[in-house]
Every structure is written in C-alpha cells, then in structure tokens.
Design an enzyme around this catalytic site. Structure first.
Site, PDB file in Angstrom:
ATOM      1  N   GLY A  50       0.821  -1.211   0.000  1.00  0.00           N
ATOM      2  CA  GLY A  50       0.000   0.000   0.000  1.00  0.00           C
ATOM      3  C   GLY A  50       0.853   1.258   0.000  1.00  0.00           C
ATOM      4  O   GLY A  50       2.083   1.200  -0.098  1.00  0.00           O
ATOM      5  N   PHE A  51       0.181   2.366   0.144  1.00  0.00           N
ATOM      6  CA  PHE A  51       0.836   3.675   0.060  1.00  0.00           C
ATOM      7  C   PHE A  51       1.914   3.835   1.140  1.00  0.00           C
ATOM      8  O   PHE A  51       3.110   3.977   0.829  1.00  0.00           O
ATOM      9  CB  PHE A  51      -0.269   4.735   0.162  1.00  0.00           C
ATOM     10  CG  PHE A  51       0.186   6.104   0.521  1.00  0.00           C
ATOM     11  CD1 PHE A  51       1.191   6.733  -0.197  1.00  0.00           C
ATOM     12  CD2 PHE A  51      -0.410   6.783   1.585  1.00  0.00           C
ATOM     13  CE1 PHE A  51       1.602   8.020   0.144  1.00  0.00           C
ATOM     14  CE2 PHE A  51      -0.019   8.053   1.919  1.00  0.00           C
ATOM     15  CZ  PHE A  51       0.997   8.677   1.206  1.00  0.00           C
ATOM     16  N   ILE A  52       1.544   3.744   2.400  1.00  0.00           N
ATOM     17  CA  ILE A  52       2.528   3.960   3.471  1.00  0.00           C
ATOM     18  C   ILE A  52       3.473   2.758   3.572  1.00  0.00           C
ATOM     19  O   ILE A  52       4.690   2.913   3.717  1.00  0.00           O
ATOM     20  CB  ILE A  52       1.815   4.247   4.810  1.00  0.00           C
ATOM     21  CG1 ILE A  52       0.997   5.541   4.681  1.00  0.00           C
ATOM     22  CG2 ILE A  52       2.829   4.369   5.962  1.00  0.00           C
ATOM     23  CD1 ILE A  52       0.106   5.855   5.862  1.00  0.00           C
ATOM     24  N   ASP A 106       0.144  -8.926   1.645  1.00  0.00           N
ATOM     25  CA  ASP A 106      -0.811  -7.937   1.130  1.00  0.00           C
ATOM     26  C   ASP A 106      -1.785  -8.659   0.206  1.00  0.00           C
ATOM     27  O   ASP A 106      -1.359  -9.507  -0.587  1.00  0.00           O
ATOM     28  CB  ASP A 106      -0.048  -6.841   0.364  1.00  0.00           C
ATOM     29  CG  ASP A 106      -0.864  -5.565   0.201  1.00  0.00           C
ATOM     30  OD1 ASP A 106      -0.416  -4.507   0.659  1.00  0.00           O
ATOM     31  OD2 ASP A 106      -1.966  -5.637  -0.404  1.00  0.00           O
ATOM     32  N   GLY A 118      -3.572  -2.095  -2.331  1.00  0.00           N
ATOM     33  CA  GLY A 118      -2.147  -1.947  -2.641  1.00  0.00           C
ATOM     34  C   GLY A 118      -1.874  -2.389  -4.065  1.00  0.00           C
ATOM     35  O   GLY A 118      -2.771  -2.863  -4.774  1.00  0.00           O
ATOM     36  N   THR A 153     -12.057  -6.964   8.463  1.00  0.00           N
ATOM     37  CA  THR A 153     -10.611  -6.876   8.214  1.00  0.00           C
ATOM     38  C   THR A 153      -9.918  -6.233   9.401  1.00  0.00           C
ATOM     39  O   THR A 153      -8.894  -6.724   9.879  1.00  0.00           O
ATOM     40  CB  THR A 153     -10.329  -6.022   6.956  1.00  0.00           C
ATOM     41  OG1 THR A 153     -11.069  -6.571   5.878  1.00  0.00           O
ATOM     42  CG2 THR A 153      -8.856  -5.986   6.614  1.00  0.00           C
ATOM     43  N   ALA A 164      -0.474   0.273  13.121  1.00  0.00           N
ATOM     44  CA  ALA A 164      -0.833   1.577  12.557  1.00  0.00           C
ATOM     45  C   ALA A 164      -2.301   1.852  12.883  1.00  0.00           C
ATOM     46  O   ALA A 164      -3.195   1.157  12.406  1.00  0.00           O
ATOM     47  CB  ALA A 164      -0.625   1.583  11.056  1.00  0.00           C
ATOM     48  N   TYR A 185     -15.851   2.676  11.917  1.00  0.00           N
ATOM     49  CA  TYR A 185     -14.432   2.558  11.530  1.00  0.00           C
ATOM     50  C   TYR A 185     -13.546   2.972  12.710  1.00  0.00           C
ATOM     51  O   TYR A 185     -12.599   2.271  13.085  1.00  0.00           O
ATOM     52  CB  TYR A 185     -14.147   3.431  10.304  1.00  0.00           C
ATOM     53  CG  TYR A 185     -12.677   3.548   9.997  1.00  0.00           C
ATOM     54  CD1 TYR A 185     -11.951   2.438   9.571  1.00  0.00           C
ATOM     55  CD2 TYR A 185     -12.000   4.757  10.154  1.00  0.00           C
ATOM     56  CE1 TYR A 185     -10.594   2.531   9.309  1.00  0.00           C
ATOM     57  CE2 TYR A 185     -10.652   4.862   9.887  1.00  0.00           C
ATOM     58  CZ  TYR A 185      -9.952   3.746   9.469  1.00  0.00           C
ATOM     59  OH  TYR A 185      -8.603   3.839   9.214  1.00  0.00           O
ATOM     60  N   LYS A 218     -10.784   0.543  14.816  1.00  0.00           N
ATOM     61  CA  LYS A 218      -9.368   0.834  15.073  1.00  0.00           C
ATOM     62  C   LYS A 218      -9.110   0.972  16.581  1.00  0.00           C
ATOM     63  O   LYS A 218      -8.033   0.628  17.061  1.00  0.00           O
ATOM     64  CB  LYS A 218      -8.923   2.097  14.322  1.00  0.00           C
ATOM     65  CG  LYS A 218      -8.964   1.981  12.820  1.00  0.00           C
ATOM     66  CD  LYS A 218      -8.125   0.840  12.251  1.00  0.00           C
ATOM     67  CE  LYS A 218      -6.643   1.082  12.344  1.00  0.00           C
ATOM     68  NZ  LYS A 218      -5.862   0.046  11.593  1.00  0.00           N
TER      69      LYS A 218
END
Ligand code: UDP
Length: 329
Positions: free
Chosen positions: A16-18, A37, A42, A98, A120, A152, A156
């Site tokens: 993915g991005f990060i 992944d 991603g 997920t 994260a 969401y 988290k």
C-alpha cells in the site's frame, strides 16, 4: 541503522501507500522485508525489486498464513487495514471484519512467536473531539453507531485496545501509532483522500470538489516524514507499550487547499462546492478540525516533520504527472 544489522520485518499491507514507502526505507538501510498484502488497495507497482524483499499475496484473515510469516520475521509492522473514508462508507462490514478480526489474528500470532508488533492506528480514534491540538490521552467523542465513520473509528480503537491488552497481559512488545492525514507519491485517488483527488481533478482540468463549506481543516504530513517517525519508534526501546500521534501541525482549510492545488497545477476549472449529502451517503459526519500534538513523539525520538504543505503538494503533483500524464488514469 536498525537494532540489528539485518532485521527481518513482516509488513502487512506493505504494497500500500505507506507500507511501500516504509519498505523502501527499511530496505535502504539493509533490513529484510516480508510483505503480506491482498492487493485490495495496494499494488505491486509500488514495490521495488530486491533480493531482500519477499512478497506474499494473501489476507491477514488467513490465520495459518499469518502464523507462518510471523514465525519467519523478527518484527511485525501491521499496516493492513481498510482505509479511506470513501472505501469504508462503501464496504462497512468488510472494513470491520478486516480491521478487527485481521488484527486479532496478527496479535495472536505475534504472541505465539514473541515478536514485537507496531500497529498503525488513526486520528479517526478521536472522533469529533474539538480540542486542538489532540493529545494521545484525549477523549474519543463519537456519534451514533449507525454512522459508518464511527464504526471505523471503533474498529481501530478495538485494535489499539487489543495491542494494549496483549502488552499488559502477555508482555507482548507493542507500539501504537496514530497516523493523521498522510500524503505523498503513490497515494491513490480512488479511495477518497482529498489531496490525490484534487490533484487528479486539477490535472484533468476538472473542477475541484470541496465538500461542505470548505472551512473544515486538516494537517497533512509527507509520507517520508511519517515513515521516518515509524522507523524511529521501531528502533526505540522506550516506544514499547506506548501510543504516539504522528502528523503535521500545519493547518489548512480544505477550500484554501483546493485553491492552492488549482494554482499549482494551473487548472482552469475552479472549485465546485459539493454538499455532504451529495458527496457521501446520508448520515455522514465530517470532522471540522484535526490537529495532532506530537510532543510525545518528539520528546522520545527528536522527530519533527521536515516537509511543509507546499513541498508535499510539489511532490504529489510531480508524481501524479509522472504516473498518469495530464490525461489521468
Ligand atoms: N474532501 C473534499 N473533497 C474531496 C474529498 C474530501 O472536500 O474531493 C474533504 C473531506 O470532506 C474532509 C477533508 O477533505 O473534510 C479530508 O478528507 P479525507 O477523506 O482526505 O480525510 P479525512 O476526512 O479522513 O481526514
């Protein structure tokens, strides 16, 4: 340098991005990487080819795969998650499963094999707490369970609580990082994040969509600065068992941001104000202001963001031009 000359990191969501920027940084200093992944958001195009990088396509919901990979690594960086307000609004159930079940699988494997885990997390944790700046121990202020955004945030929060419980009850080495808005090359415009969307619109000479009245603010950090913070925390023994905000404190309204992007891309189509109920499904609640207090991270590691908003936009615009041409993808 890392703790050891060649630490092997398992990076979930590493394509993915990060994750891909973190992978670059860790490979650069000589570490080894295993990426897990599912390529749902991603892309392999984000990854370099390197003998020190092993890519495994699979999901964090696959407990036996996660177990096997956690066993092979020294440290787990758990980035895999459903992210982006737009994606989460469109697939709320999948996002919940997920984020909650996947993280539990990762923590449980880390407990079995005694591996340090960095989780994260997100500034969404604070919900609509209007305090500025937000400190790690500030309250979470959420609305109704029917508003997907708060589910969401809750998913988290469950991840963070799991990390803390595994640390306290099993002595697992855990670190929680709350990432505020993070931007830079490779961030897809497809999942709703404002800067890649506005840059793509500007490069296509389309009007830049500003939701609500545009007075809401955000602080944007460059992904390289965010990765630098993550690496510093991974390397610091004092980070274990702790939670850290990571982000910039340079605040900008979304309307100012849109005007700046329009100017920098020389887009001619101007700004289009879009009411929230047109932008998202009904029941959406925006967060009007979100500024991190990063003094805890700074005190431990000396970290401070090095790139200002203009540098971030320069980099993002240059990468978008390179990637997709003015015509876009
Ligand atoms: N936003 C906007 N136009 C867009 C996409 C987003 O005005 O095309 C706004 C959005 O409503 C929010 C801000 O930009 O106020 C940041 O949105 P993003 O989804 O990037 O991040 P988050 O809301 O999670 O901070």
């Amino acid at each position: 340098m890392g703790e050891n000359a060649r630490t092997t990191y398992l990076v979930t969501g590493g394509a993915g991005f990060i994750g891909s920027h973190l992978t670059d940084a860790l490979l650069h200093r000589g570490d080894k990487i295993i990426i897990l992944d599912d390529l749902s958001t991603g892309s392999l195009a984000n990854l370099p080819s390197s003998g020190d990088l092993q890519f495994v396509r699979g999901t964090i919901l696959d407990a036996s795969l996660v177990d096997a990979l956690v066993r092979q690594c020294d440290v787990v960086v758990h980035l895999a998650a459903s992210v982006g307000v737009k994606l989460i609004m469109e697939h709320p159930l999948r996002s919940l499963i997920t984020n909650i079940s996947g993280s539990e699988t990762v923590f449980e494997a880390a407990r079995r094999h005694r591996k340090k885990v960095l989780l994260a997390s997100t500034s969404e944790i604070y919900g609509k707490n209007p305090d500025t700046p937000l400190r790690e121990d500030d309250d979470r202020i959420l609305g109704s369970t029917n508003v997907v955004r708060w589910s969401y945030s809750t998913s988290k929060a469950v991840d963070e609580i799991l990390a803390n419980a595994y640390h306290r009850e099993h002595g697992l080495e855990t670190i929680v990082v709350r990432l505020f808005n993070t931007v830079g090359p490779r961030q897809s415009a497809d999942y709703g994040m404002v800067i890649p969307r506005l840059v793509r619109q500007a490069l296509r000479d389309e009007p830049l969509t500003v939701y609500g009245d545009g007075t809401q603010t955000r602080c944007f950090a460059h992904v390289s600065d965010v990765v630098d913070a993550i690496v510093k925390l991974l390397d610091h023994p004092g980070a274990v068992g702790q939670t850290f905000n990571v982000g910039s404190s340079e605040e900008v309204t979304i309307l100012e941001l849109a005007k700046l992007i329009g100017e920098m891309c020389q887009g001619d189509a101007g700004v289009r104000m879009v009411p929230y109920n047109e932008a998202y499904s009904s029941g959406f609640e925006d967060i009007m202001r979100r500024v991190p207090d990063t003094s805890k991270l700074h005190a431990l590691t000396g970290w401070t963001p090095r790139r200002a908003l203009r540098d971030i936009l320069d980099d993002t615009i240059a990468a978008s031009c390179g990637e997709s041409g003015v015509a876009g993808r």
